[in-house]
Design an enzyme around this catalytic site. Structure first.
Site, PDB file in Angstrom:
ATOM      1  N   ASP A   1      30.542 -18.713 103.285  1.00 57.35           N
ATOM      2  CA  ASP A   1      31.750 -18.917 103.508  1.00 57.35           C
ATOM      3  C   ASP A   1      32.575 -18.164 104.686  1.00 57.35           C
ATOM      4  O   ASP A   1      33.776 -18.236 104.620  1.00 57.35           O
ATOM      5  CB  ASP A   1      32.513 -18.680 102.051  1.00 57.35           C
TER       6      ASP A   1
ATOM      7  N   ASP B   1      25.095 -16.502 100.363  1.00 56.43           N
ATOM      8  CA  ASP B   1      25.873 -15.300 100.722  1.00 56.43           C
ATOM      9  C   ASP B   1      26.471 -15.034  99.217  1.00 56.43           C
ATOM     10  O   ASP B   1      26.153 -15.803  98.072  1.00 56.43           O
ATOM     11  CB  ASP B   1      27.299 -15.694 101.605  1.00 56.43           C
TER      12      ASP B   1
ATOM     13  N   ASP C   1      29.715 -12.843  97.684  1.00 59.32           N
ATOM     14  CA  ASP C   1      31.458 -12.973  97.457  1.00 59.32           C
ATOM     15  C   ASP C   1      31.765 -14.268  98.212  1.00 59.32           C
ATOM     16  O   ASP C   1      31.591 -14.385  99.477  1.00 59.32           O
ATOM     17  CB  ASP C   1      32.003 -11.850  98.251  1.00 59.32           C
TER      18      ASP C   1
END
Length: 219
Positions: free
Chosen positions: A170, A12, A14
């Site tokens: 996250d 991922d 960000d």
């Protein structure tokens, strides 16, 4: 430990590869100031970055109408485009970890819900020693995570079977997407997480507290 052979690690963006929090929250506060709304604090607002522009707007302005929400999202994206790379930086340990991946002949790539017109310029400015083998953005396909399709598309682009890929993210949507794609799912506990206590409910295969923890899985 990974209980199968892994040939590629997908990330991922960000909150996993890059700490974009200051730029994204500063742009939110510019929007709020422009509309005479109280600013938000970085430490609280960053928890909603994984939900995109809409998630940030919902956090800062929970009681606005749908029409106003759409207008604010559009305004926010215009502000962000002009302030996209002021404080953004890679998390500590990312460069070394990716260098280690390359040295061990792993492939690596990015799968994000961030649209390509935002993520691609940032990736270019981050100056990785080794560019990603693929970038699958939020507008690459017609679906986004938690659909597994972006991850499966990335696996095709790098010519690696999903079962031999790991995905790091996250947000619970990252773990759902990885699990449904048949990939090894890794939760980035250092990222932009609203409630860290709920990570244990995500159903991940492995959890890392820093990017450097990934080195323990690279063989």
């Amino acid at each position: 430990m990974i209980n199968r052979k892994i040939e590629a690690i997908l990330f991922d963006f960000d909150g996993t590869l890059a700490d974009t929090s200051e730029d994204m929250v500063n742009c939110l506060n510019i929007l709020l100031q422009n509309n005479s709304i109280k600013n938000v604090e970085l430490l609280e607002a960053k928890k909603f970055i994984s939900k995109g522009a809409g998630g940030l707007i919902d956090f800062a302005c929970p009681k606005i109408s749908d029409d106003v929400r759409k207008r604010y999202i559009n305004e926010y994206l215009e502000i962000y485009k002009k302030n996209i790379f002021i404080k953004t930086h890679l998390f500590d340990g990312i460069i070394d970890t990716i260098d280690c991946l390359i040295a061990k002949n792993y492939k690596w790539g990015i799968v994000t819900n961030k649209p390509s017109y935002l993520v691609n310029p940032i990736v270019d400015m981050l100056n990785f020693n080794y560019k990603p083998s693929c970038i699958v953005a939020g507008d690459t396909l017609t679906v986004k995570k938690p659909s597994p399709e972006p991850l499966l598309h990335a696996a095709k682009l790098i010519q690696c079977e999903p079962i031999f890929c790991a995905y790091v993210g996250d947000d619970i949507r990252d773990i759902i997407a990885a699990n449904e794609a048949g990939m090894f799912s890794i939760a980035a506990a250092y990222g932009f997480i609203e409630d860290p206590k709920k990570i244990e409910e995500w159903g991940y295969d492995y959890k890392i507290d820093t990017p450097s923890d990934l080195k323990n899985l690279i063989i």
